[in-house]
Design an enzyme around this catalytic site. Structure first.
Site, PDB file in Angstrom:
ATOM      1  N   PRO A  10       0.803  -1.223   0.000  1.00 33.42           N
ATOM      2  CA  PRO A  10       0.000   0.000   0.000  1.00 33.42           C
ATOM      3  C   PRO A  10       0.837   1.275   0.000  1.00 33.42           C
ATOM      4  CG  PRO A  10      -0.858  -1.547   1.609  1.00 33.42           C
ATOM      5  CD  PRO A  10       0.425  -2.124   1.100  1.00 33.42           C
ATOM      6  N   ASN A  11       0.373   2.220  -0.783  1.00 29.76           N
ATOM      7  CA  ASN A  11       0.909   3.582  -0.893  1.00 29.76           C
ATOM      8  C   ASN A  11       2.246   3.681  -1.633  1.00 29.76           C
ATOM      9  OD1 ASN A  11      -1.238   4.959   0.525  1.00 29.76           O
ATOM     10  ND2 ASN A  11      -0.457   3.930   2.348  1.00 29.76           N
ATOM     11  N   ARG A  18       4.607  11.112  -2.488  1.00 33.79           N
ATOM     12  CA  ARG A  18       4.196  10.974  -1.098  1.00 33.79           C
ATOM     13  C   ARG A  18       5.387  11.138  -0.160  1.00 33.79           C
ATOM     14  NH1 ARG A  18       3.734   5.835   2.090  1.00 33.79           N
ATOM     15  NH2 ARG A  18       2.576   6.418   3.953  1.00 33.79           N
ATOM     16  N   TYR A  23      10.463   9.189   2.146  1.00 37.47           N
ATOM     17  CA  TYR A  23      10.600   8.091   1.184  1.00 37.47           C
ATOM     18  C   TYR A  23      11.464   8.418  -0.025  1.00 37.47           C
ATOM     19  CZ  TYR A  23       6.829   6.361   4.065  1.00 37.47           C
ATOM     20  OH  TYR A  23       6.084   5.963   5.131  1.00 37.47           O
ATOM     21  N   ASN A  73       8.368  -5.179  -0.289  1.00 43.37           N
ATOM     22  CA  ASN A  73       8.167  -4.021   0.577  1.00 43.37           C
ATOM     23  C   ASN A  73       6.680  -4.022   0.921  1.00 43.37           C
ATOM     24  OD1 ASN A  73       7.711  -1.584   1.850  1.00 43.37           O
ATOM     25  ND2 ASN A  73       9.145  -0.456   0.568  1.00 43.37           N
ATOM     26  N   ALA A  76       2.968  -0.609   5.281  1.00 36.46           N
ATOM     27  CA  ALA A  76       2.410  -0.728   6.627  1.00 36.46           C
ATOM     28  C   ALA A  76       1.878  -2.130   6.936  1.00 36.46           C
ATOM     29  CB  ALA A  76       1.308   0.304   6.826  1.00 36.46           C
ATOM     30  N   ASP A  86       1.224 -15.219   6.260  1.00 36.39           N
ATOM     31  CA  ASP A  86       0.954 -16.633   5.980  1.00 36.39           C
ATOM     32  C   ASP A  86       1.297 -16.977   4.527  1.00 36.39           C
ATOM     33  OD1 ASP A  86       0.119 -17.002   8.578  1.00 36.39           O
ATOM     34  OD2 ASP A  86      -2.023 -17.024   8.091  1.00 36.39           O
ATOM     35  N   GLU A  97      12.884  -8.606   2.644  1.00 34.23           N
ATOM     36  CA  GLU A  97      11.998  -7.504   3.017  1.00 34.23           C
ATOM     37  C   GLU A  97      12.791  -6.206   2.918  1.00 34.23           C
ATOM     38  OE1 GLU A  97       9.365  -6.005   6.877  1.00 34.23           O
ATOM     39  OE2 GLU A  97      10.424  -7.914   6.986  1.00 34.23           O
ATOM     40  N   HIS A  99      12.526  -1.816   3.215  1.00 32.76           N
ATOM     41  CA  HIS A  99      11.816  -0.589   3.585  1.00 32.76           C
ATOM     42  C   HIS A  99      12.698   0.587   3.216  1.00 32.76           C
ATOM     43  CE1 HIS A  99       8.636  -2.676   5.712  1.00 32.76           C
ATOM     44  NE2 HIS A  99       9.582  -3.479   6.158  1.00 32.76           N
ATOM     45  N   LEU A 100      12.127   1.579   2.558  1.00 31.61           N
ATOM     46  CA  LEU A 100      12.888   2.751   2.142  1.00 31.61           C
ATOM     47  C   LEU A 100      13.426   3.533   3.333  1.00 31.61           C
ATOM     48  CD1 LEU A 100      10.393   3.717  -0.632  1.00 31.61           C
ATOM     49  CD2 LEU A 100      12.813   3.244  -1.039  1.00 31.61           C
ATOM     50  N   SER A 101      12.582   3.701   4.345  1.00 32.52           N
ATOM     51  CA  SER A 101      12.992   4.458   5.536  1.00 32.52           C
ATOM     52  C   SER A 101      13.471   3.483   6.620  1.00 32.52           C
ATOM     53  CB  SER A 101      11.818   5.289   6.072  1.00 32.52           C
ATOM     54  OG  SER A 101      10.800   4.452   6.581  1.00 32.52           O
ATOM     55  N   ARG A 106      11.635   5.592  13.432  1.00 32.58           N
ATOM     56  CA  ARG A 106      10.356   6.287  13.291  1.00 32.58           C
ATOM     57  C   ARG A 106       9.433   5.961  14.470  1.00 32.58           C
ATOM     58  NH1 ARG A 106       8.139   5.564   7.467  1.00 32.58           N
ATOM     59  NH2 ARG A 106       6.767   7.224   8.217  1.00 32.58           N
ATOM     60  N   ARG A 110       5.929   1.232  14.318  1.00 27.86           N
ATOM     61  CA  ARG A 110       6.602   0.671  13.141  1.00 27.86           C
ATOM     62  C   ARG A 110       7.776  -0.243  13.510  1.00 27.86           C
ATOM     63  NH1 ARG A 110       4.803   3.711   8.678  1.00 27.86           N
ATOM     64  NH2 ARG A 110       4.038   5.782   9.250  1.00 27.86           N
TER      65      ARG A 110
END
Length: 144
Positions: A10-11, A18, A23, A73, A76, A86, A97, A99-101, A106, A110
């Protein structure tokens, strides 16, 4: 050509627009090109999927069980994406996995990922470079 799955949650389709202070300014298309350049050396193709819904991500993952590996990625969904967790547990290939940040720098909510314990590796806080590093790692750990 074997496929590498690039799965974004998402996003992440809004990258570059954004919250660029968090990001970055790179778009998802920029990331796709970066990953494709890395895995092309191994003779792999990139299949990029970005979806807003958890169920759609699960279908995409299941539709690509024959891929050589995945970069994921979850956005959230790392926090409470139990169904995605699952599905990733059943995915038969290595995956990383990303994550940009730096999620641990944060908000406290998170700081826990329900999917990280299943990943072959986790990269966070490196921006677009994190995807490149994940692609390089997968080209190294996936058997020839």
């Amino acid at each position: 050509m074997p496929d590498l799955l690039l799965l974004n949650g998402p996003n992440l389709g809004m990258l570059g627009v954004r919250q660029p202070e968090i990001y970055g300014t790179n778009t998802l298309a920029d990331i796709e090109k970066e990953v494709a350049a890395v895995v092309a050396e191994r003779g792999w193709n990139v299949v990029s999927v970005q979806r807003e819904g958890e169920g759609e991500l699960i279908h995409a993952l299941q539709d690509h069980y024959d891929s050589v590996g995945a970069i994921v990625n979850p956005g959230a969904l790392m926090i409470a994406g139990w169904s995605l967790r699952d599905a990733l547990a059943a995915y038969p290939r290595p995956w990383i996995e990303v994550h940009l940040s730096n999620v641990w720098a944060r908000e406290p909510f998170r700081h826990e990922s329900v999917i990280s314990p299943l990943a072959s590796g986790v990269i966070a806080g490196m921006g677009m470079l994190g995807y490149r590093l994940a692609a390089q790692a997968l080209t190294s750990i996936v058997p020839r």
